[in-house]
Structures are given as structure tokens and as C-alpha cells.
Design a protein around this motif. Structure first.
Motif, PDB file in Angstrom:
ATOM      1  N   LEU B 338       0.835  -1.204   0.000  1.00 28.30           N
ATOM      2  CA  LEU B 338       0.000   0.000   0.000  1.00 28.30           C
ATOM      3  C   LEU B 338       0.866   1.248   0.000  1.00 28.30           C
ATOM      4  O   LEU B 338       1.788   1.363   0.812  1.00 28.30           O
ATOM      5  N   PRO B 339       0.589   2.191  -0.882  1.00 27.47           N
ATOM      6  CA  PRO B 339       1.269   3.484  -0.807  1.00 27.47           C
ATOM      7  C   PRO B 339       0.728   4.281   0.381  1.00 27.47           C
ATOM      8  O   PRO B 339      -0.358   3.992   0.884  1.00 27.47           O
ATOM      9  N   ILE B 340       1.500   5.265   0.807  1.00 23.33           N
ATOM     10  CA  ILE B 340       1.052   6.091   1.935  1.00 23.33           C
ATOM     11  C   ILE B 340      -0.238   6.802   1.557  1.00 23.33           C
ATOM     12  O   ILE B 340      -0.384   7.309   0.441  1.00 23.33           O
ATOM     13  N   GLY B 341      -1.167   6.806   2.498  1.00 24.10           N
ATOM     14  CA  GLY B 341      -2.450   7.475   2.253  1.00 24.10           C
ATOM     15  C   GLY B 341      -3.601   6.498   2.362  1.00 24.10           C
ATOM     16  O   GLY B 341      -3.451   5.388   2.866  1.00 24.10           O
ATOM     17  N   ARG B 342      -4.748   6.932   1.865  1.00 23.29           N
ATOM     18  CA  ARG B 342      -5.972   6.140   1.998  1.00 23.29           C
ATOM     19  C   ARG B 342      -6.076   5.169   0.826  1.00 23.29           C
ATOM     20  O   ARG B 342      -5.799   5.527  -0.319  1.00 23.29           O
ATOM     21  N   ALA B 343      -6.465   3.961   1.120  1.00 22.21           N
ATOM     22  CA  ALA B 343      -6.615   2.943   0.067  1.00 22.21           C
ATOM     23  C   ALA B 343      -7.938   2.221   0.241  1.00 22.21           C
ATOM     24  O   ALA B 343      -8.394   1.992   1.363  1.00 22.21           O
ATOM     25  N   GLU B 344      -8.547   1.886  -0.905  1.00 20.02           N
ATOM     26  CA  GLU B 344      -9.765   1.074  -0.873  1.00 20.02           C
ATOM     27  C   GLU B 344      -9.387  -0.347  -1.275  1.00 20.02           C
ATOM     28  O   GLU B 344      -8.930  -0.583  -2.398  1.00 20.02           O
ATOM     29  N   ILE B 345      -9.589  -1.287  -0.357  1.00 26.56           N
ATOM     30  CA  ILE B 345      -9.326  -2.700  -0.630  1.00 26.56           C
ATOM     31  C   ILE B 345     -10.658  -3.358  -0.996  1.00 26.56           C
ATOM     32  O   ILE B 345     -11.664  -3.163  -0.321  1.00 26.56           O
ATOM     33  N   VAL B 346     -10.646  -4.110  -2.093  1.00 26.75           N
ATOM     34  CA  VAL B 346     -11.868  -4.749  -2.587  1.00 26.75           C
ATOM     35  C   VAL B 346     -11.594  -6.231  -2.793  1.00 26.75           C
ATOM     36  O   VAL B 346     -10.514  -6.608  -3.264  1.00 26.75           O
ATOM     37  N   VAL B 347     -12.564  -7.061  -2.447  1.00 30.74           N
ATOM     38  CA  VAL B 347     -12.444  -8.504  -2.708  1.00 30.74           C
ATOM     39  C   VAL B 347     -13.652  -8.965  -3.518  1.00 30.74           C
ATOM     40  O   VAL B 347     -14.759  -8.448  -3.367  1.00 30.74           O
ATOM     41  N   ARG B 348     -13.398  -9.936  -4.393  1.00 31.79           N
ATOM     42  CA  ARG B 348     -14.476 -10.546  -5.179  1.00 31.79           C
ATOM     43  C   ARG B 348     -14.110 -12.001  -5.447  1.00 31.79           C
ATOM     44  O   ARG B 348     -12.932 -12.331  -5.576  1.00 31.79           O
ATOM     45  N   ALA B 349     -15.119 -12.848  -5.535  1.00 30.53           N
ATOM     46  CA  ALA B 349     -14.872 -14.283  -5.707  1.00 30.53           C
ATOM     47  C   ALA B 349     -15.612 -14.820  -6.920  1.00 30.53           C
ATOM     48  O   ALA B 349     -16.627 -14.271  -7.342  1.00 30.53           O
ATOM     49  N   TRP B 350     -15.058 -15.903  -7.466  1.00 28.96           N
ATOM     50  CA  TRP B 350     -15.691 -16.692  -8.534  1.00 28.96           C
ATOM     51  C   TRP B 350     -16.048 -18.060  -7.965  1.00 28.96           C
ATOM     52  O   TRP B 350     -15.282 -18.621  -7.184  1.00 28.96           O
ATOM     53  N   ASP B 351     -17.159 -18.611  -8.408  1.00 32.49           N
ATOM     54  CA  ASP B 351     -17.468 -19.973  -7.984  1.00 32.49           C
ATOM     55  C   ASP B 351     -17.036 -20.978  -9.046  1.00 32.49           C
ATOM     56  O   ASP B 351     -16.430 -20.615 -10.059  1.00 32.49           O
ATOM     57  N   SER B 352     -17.342 -22.231  -8.792  1.00 35.80           N
ATOM     58  CA  SER B 352     -16.874 -23.318  -9.647  1.00 35.80           C
ATOM     59  C   SER B 352     -17.532 -23.320 -11.024  1.00 35.80           C
ATOM     60  O   SER B 352     -17.146 -24.112 -11.881  1.00 35.80           O
ATOM     61  N   THR B 353     -18.515 -22.475 -11.266  1.00 31.53           N
ATOM     62  CA  THR B 353     -19.077 -22.345 -12.611  1.00 31.53           C
ATOM     63  C   THR B 353     -18.451 -21.179 -13.362  1.00 31.53           C
ATOM     64  O   THR B 353     -18.838 -20.896 -14.494  1.00 31.53           O
ATOM     65  N   GLY B 354     -17.515 -20.465 -12.746  1.00 36.25           N
ATOM     66  CA  GLY B 354     -16.982 -19.267 -13.371  1.00 36.25           C
ATOM     67  C   GLY B 354     -17.881 -18.064 -13.168  1.00 36.25           C
ATOM     68  O   GLY B 354     -17.716 -17.051 -13.844  1.00 36.25           O
ATOM     69  N   ALA B 355     -18.830 -18.156 -12.256  1.00 35.86           N
ATOM     70  CA  ALA B 355     -19.704 -17.011 -11.962  1.00 35.86           C
ATOM     71  C   ALA B 355     -19.028 -16.103 -10.939  1.00 35.86           C
ATOM     72  O   ALA B 355     -18.384 -16.567 -10.003  1.00 35.86           O
TER      73      ALA B 355
END
Lengths: 384, 384
Positions: B338-355
Motif C-alpha cells: 500500500l502506498p502512503i495514504g488512503r486505500a480502498e481494498i476490494v475482494v471478489r470471488a468466482w465460484d466453480s461455474t466461473g460465476a
């Protein structure tokens, strides 16, 4: 003839040279042909609209090599691998020794609606399928499960592989087409060794004399012209199972990725499309009938379809039509009132878990261009 | 004490009055209590991080009425409805007459991460759960399928309903809690009548002496203090099956919707969350360890998790940890710079169908605030 071009947008403008008849494969003359050899073609969306079961001449055709013309009398299915009894079955054996079953199932190419991803970034070497790489038929044949029981498939075997004689030079190295499915699916009863499509003997372009149909899975697992069923501990090492038909990370080079990278595709991810009006159409202002399909893979069902006439700012629920079977798409329709001018119509579906499709193609873009299940958007112009 | 307020953001700032110990229900003192009566509390995300199995004192607690204190010696389970033999089983009967089974399964409230939806629009009358209404335990008991076999459940029956003694005044009319699941799920073997949690007898707050655990389904179907199992043709008409726990169309008024409107929730929709660092945390600049969970309901699995340190502009794949069972969440971790300052961390997942999960809470907002499975976003500040 090489790849067709000119319809990377969803407007399906195709070169006039391709608007010929395709009598050789029994297809209607307005099919959108992506390649002549191997033959890859999809119907215009309008031809799919409102038809719970797709006519054979309209059903999309996805091939990886030349379409073989097999002699039904000479055809044999060899069942081998982790079984107590190897089998060699003729067409008559399949017809006489096993219960004949029928079911209505939708097949969908993993590359269905790749055209939407091409608007994000190019995908070299892959056909620009629209949302018509999806069709539904009544399939008749014998349950793979019954054949596996007859062969005494061993409990420890986790996969069932299919092999076919159509050699694909797209594979590296060139090889006959093949794939596999998990044993749990193979044993499920809905996976058929199919002899007839919509009540007629299977045509050559759809796998005569016998093909596999794996309901709820990407079309690539429904191997045509099947000749070998192998019960085994591991998934198939065929190129089209181990290397192609995988969801690769965005930064992967598919030419160097090799086997086992990314996510192997099996069950179809939830998706939907507007079939009518066609993208780019001029329609009368006022009420207009909009219709299409939604499809949830494997054991999920489509629970809800929303339609927007203003690019997604406001939504209404579409009317869902009866499903022909748990393995069939769910057709839907809705009446929208369009103001004069250009309108963006958007469709999105929820499955039986309350899961919604992703909104944008940039969310799902991947190097091979599979599983574009982002909300389908078309543009129409309403005239007074 | 009424609803707690002050943590509609994901920063989990709670009033100091609520930072007491919750010895009565065996919960750790830093639980985020949404309501004292009925007791509704979730752990801080940090307490869930990196733990494949959640400690009992940390496991979220979701209730619809007062927690009953039942006498284990007097407890009976009545199995009735479309069965050949009605059963009345004591705790000893369950222990002695049926095979004891154990499995690790994640439970998740359908309202998990409703807080993210509240940023779109208010949802009156529902608790602002963060992403901690999700926990995982080892459950031990007997398979519901074995009990149904003992009772001779009839083939025509499509549903199995559960009833409990905890009366909820939130229901209209007030009634004991109940739910149902499809027979195919009830017969699957993974649905347990649970007597022990993480190797200890079930505590009162988690359903002592016996609860249902329906792996892969929303927590609402895993009925605590279960006393009745009824085999029937239709889903339960209990308020919490027929009216609550439904995904309503956006323009529906939940106060007047009544039974059967919208989509009944069963299997959990694919979702994921960042557990560490906490939302709003200050972290050192440079490499920081980020971890969390992803969860795919029913028979799907988590195939891939992406993490972004710049609000979703660029993504890297997180490392997936081993799953404890097919019914457990998939923990993941990643090292971000992370660079100095405010950061937005985002997570996303795929299931076994590629959805893939939907991106934004406005895509999935609904009047009761269920199934917020949009990408989880947290903000941190990196300091030199």
C-alpha cells in the motif's frame, strides 16, 4: 473461408457472402457463420425468440474440427478404464439393451456472447459469438448412468472421459476432441448418450450417430460422435479439458498458459439475453413486446428476470414462462413502453439462491473470452 | 435494550454500553450486539480472521425470540406427516439408535452484510449486520436422512418442515419459529440433527439440546431447539418460510407483501469479505497481510478470489487456503503493498461455474436487505 468479421457489435451485420444456404449441415440460410471450417454458426436472436424448443435447422453449431460422417452400422462405443467389464456397444445394443429416455435440455457454448467482451478488449483467435450460441432441444437416448452400471464402474473412479474421432488442429498438439465430467454428474441420470434430437435421428452436425448431452454444463462437455467412455481417477488430459475451456486470470497469456491454469469450466453460470427486438432495431414508440431467455446451470434455476428500458435506471420484473424441464432455459417476456428516440434495454436474472448476474463485461473479461454473463444490453430506436 | 445504532458504516463503532460481557450466552465481550432481546450479535471481523473453525464464544448468534432453556432429559423430537411410522425420539434415542456423524460447515445469515445495503437506502426494522454474520463450526449429530428413513418418509413428499418452541413476536401473527427444506436436500446426508458444536454439547444460544444444520443454506433454515420434523407436500407455511427470508422486488412494501411474494431463499449465494485489516484501520505502508473468507452455497465451491488495493482498478489473485469440508467457507490471504495514504481494498470471488459476484450494493438492494453479495470494500490508511 476464414473467420467472418463485421459483427463484433451485437448488431449482427454479416457480410453478404455468408448469407448463403448451409444445406450441407441442414442449417437455415440466415445463420451467422463465424467459421465454415470448422463449421461454427449461431442463429439470429430473433430465430430463437419465443421457441421453448429450438428447431434443428436453427440450433447453434460449435465444432473444433471437420464434421465426421460416421457409418451407424459400424459405429461402436467402447466403455473402458476403471470398470469391472469393458463393453463394446453397437447402436442396436444401445437401443435394445437400455431404457430409452428423453429430456429437454439447453446447451450453451462457454463462449456464448463473447461479442460483449470484445467491446472491452480484443480476444485474438476466438470467434465473436453473440448471445445465440445457446439452443434447446429434446434429446432421446440412454442414460450414461445405466451404461456405467452395466460396465461396473468402480466406486473409486472420480471422472468419466469422452473421446471422439474429430481431429482438431486448433489443439496443441492436434488431437481428437475429448472432455470429461465428474462421476457424480455422470451418475446423475440426466446425462444422456443421445441418438435423437427433437424426435429425429441425430444429424451429422450434431454428432450422429451418438453424442453425449450433459445438461447444465457448458456445451464443450457434450461430446459429439462419441466413441469412447473411459472411467478414470483424474479429469481428461485432452487439450479441450486440460487447457482450453478454462477461465484464465486477466494477465495470463493463453498461448503460453499450458494445462491446469485457471478455472476449469463445468456447470454453466447464470446468464440471460434479450432475443427480440433485435439489437439495433427500429420499433414503434409506445408498448413493445420484449422477450428472451435466462439460463441457470446445473441444479440451479432461474427465479427472477428484471428488464429495464432506460439503461438500468429503473427495472420491472418480466413474466417467466413455464420451463420445459429443470435442464431447459427459462423464456421470459415483458411489455415495455418506449419514448420516441434511442433506448437501451437491459436484462438481468437472479437464480434460486438469490444470486444476480454481474453488471458489466469489464468485470468478467478474461483472455479466452468465456462466461460473459454480464447483463445483456441492446439498443433500439423508437419511432413515432 | 433496543437496537444498537452507530455502526451502519462498516467501521463497527458501537456504543460503549454494549461493550459489556455477554456471559449469559457465552459470548466474548467484544461482540457487536445488534439486539439484546432477541439476542443478535456478530463478532468483530478480526476475531473471524484466519480461523478455519470459529470458537463457540465468537460464533455469530441470530435469534427471532427469547432463547429457550430446555431440559435435555424431557426433550423429544416428533417426526410426523407423510411417514409410515411416526417417531418420538429422546436425546438418548438419537445417540444410541443412529450413526453419529461430524462435519465442518459454515452458517451464514441471509442478512449478512446488510450494512452495505444501508449505504444505498434505508431498510427499516432490520438489523445492520456487518460481514460477521457468518461463522464455521464442526457439527456432530445424526443425519436427518437416517431419521427420515427410520420413519419411512413417503416418496411423494417434497418438503421437510422443522418446528421449534421459541415464539417470535416479530412474526405476523406471533408464532414459534419454523422453516422447511426440499426433500432432496433433507435426504442428502449432509443435513444433521446436531447435538455438539466443536466437540462440546450444544450451548443454549445455539439450540440445545438439538438443532438442525443445513449446510450450504441460509442460516434461517438451520432451526435451533428443534422439536418437530414434518414430512409434507408443500413448503412450511411458517412466517419465517412463507413471508420472511424472501428476496422481494425493489418496489415491494415488506409490511404488506404477505406470503409467497418474491423469491424464497435457500442455498447461499456466492460472497466474500475482507476480515483483516479492519475497515477504517491504520496500517503501516508497504506490504500488509490481507485475509478473509469466501463462501459458495450448497454444492458450489469457491474457485478463485481476487483482491484489489486500488478500489478495483487492478486485481491480483489471493492465495486460497484448504477447505475443511465441501460445506465450509474458503479462507484466503494475500500480501498487498500500500502506498502512503488512503486505500480502498476490494475482494471478489468466482465460484466453480466461473460465476462472479455482482459489483455494487445498488445492484442487489432489496426491501428486506438480504443477500448482499456485492464485492466487499474496506478503507484503510497506510502511514509511513
Amino acid at each position: 473461408m476464414g473467420r467472418c468479421s463485421g459483427h463484433r457489435s451485437e448488431g449482427f451485420t454479416v457480410g453478404s457472402a455468408e448469407l448463403t444456404t448451409f444445406g450441407q449441415w441442414g442449417k437455415r440460410s440466415d445463420m451467422l457463420v463465424h467459421e465454415q471450417e470448422p463449421f461454427n454458426a449461431e442463429p439470429p436472436t430473433d430465430a430463437l425468440a419465443g421457441q421453448a424448443v429450438t428447431a434443428v435447422d436453427t440450433f447453434y453449431s460449435r465444432n473444433h474440427g471437420p464434421i465426421p460422417q460416421l457409418d451407424p452400422a459400424a459405429w461402436r462405443l467402447r466403455v473402458a478404464g476403471l470398470v469391472d467389464r469393458e463393453l463394446e456397444l453397437s447402436l442396436t445394443d444401445l437401443q435394445d439393451r437400455f431404457e430409452q429416455r428423453s429430456l429437454v435440455a439447453t446447451l450453451q457454448c462457454a463462449g456464448n456472447h463473447r461479442s460483449g467482451l470484445l467491446e472491452v478488449r480484443d480476444i485474438p483467435g476466438e470467434d465473436p459469438w453473440g448471445p445465440g450460441a445457446t439452443s434447446t432441444a429434446q434429446w432421446t437416448g440412454v442414460a450414461l448412468a445405466d451404461v456405467l452400471t452395466a460396465a461396473g464402474a468402480r466406486a473409486a473412479a472420480a471422472h468419466v472421459a469422452f473421446s471422439a474421432p474429430d481431429i482438431s488442429t486448433l489443439a496443441d498438439p492436434a488431437q481428437p476432441y475429448g472432455s470429461s465430467i465428474p462421476m457424480s454428474k455422470a451418475r446423475s441420470g440426466e446425462v444422456l448418450l443421445v441418438l435423437a434430437m427433437n424426435g429425429q435421428p441425430l444429424p451429422a452436425a450434431h454428432g450422429a450417430p451418438v453424442r453425449v448431452v450433459v445438461p447444465g454444463y457448458i456445451g464443450a462437455r457434450s461430446v459429439k460422435w462419441v466413441q469412447g467412455v473411459t472411467v478414470q481417477a483424474e479429469p481428461s488430459d485432452n487439450y479441450f479439458q486440460a487447457t482450453a475451456y478454462r477461465l484464465l486470470p486477466v494477465d495470463t497469456d493463453p498461448d503460453t498458459a499450458g494445462p491446469g491454469v485457471g478455472l476449469s469450466l463445468g456447470p454453466v453460470a447464470l446468464n440471460s439475453a434479450v432475443l427480440r427486438p433485435a439489437d439495433g432495431a427500429a420499433v414503434p414508440s409506445g408498448p413493445v413486446e420484449v422477450s428472451g431467455y435466462a439460463f441457470a446451470g446445473d441444479d440451479r434455476t432461474v427465479a427472477r428476470v428484471d428488464i429495464s428500458a432506460d439503461g438500468g435506471s429503473t427495472w420491472a420484473q418480466a413474466d417467466l414462462e413455464e420451463q420445459q424441464s429443470p435442464w431447459a432455459w427459462r423464456l421470459w417476456h415483458s411489455r415495455l413502453t418506449l419514448p420516441i428516440g434511442r433506448a437501451e434495454i437491459v436484462v438481468r436474472a437472479w437464480d434460486s439462491t438469490g444470486a444476480l448476474q454481474p453488471a458489466l463485461p469489464e468485470h468478467v473479461w478474461n483472455p479466452k473470452g468465456y462466461v460473459n454473463n454480464s447483463w445483456h444490453r441492446i439498443h433500439v430506436t423508437a419511432r413515432s
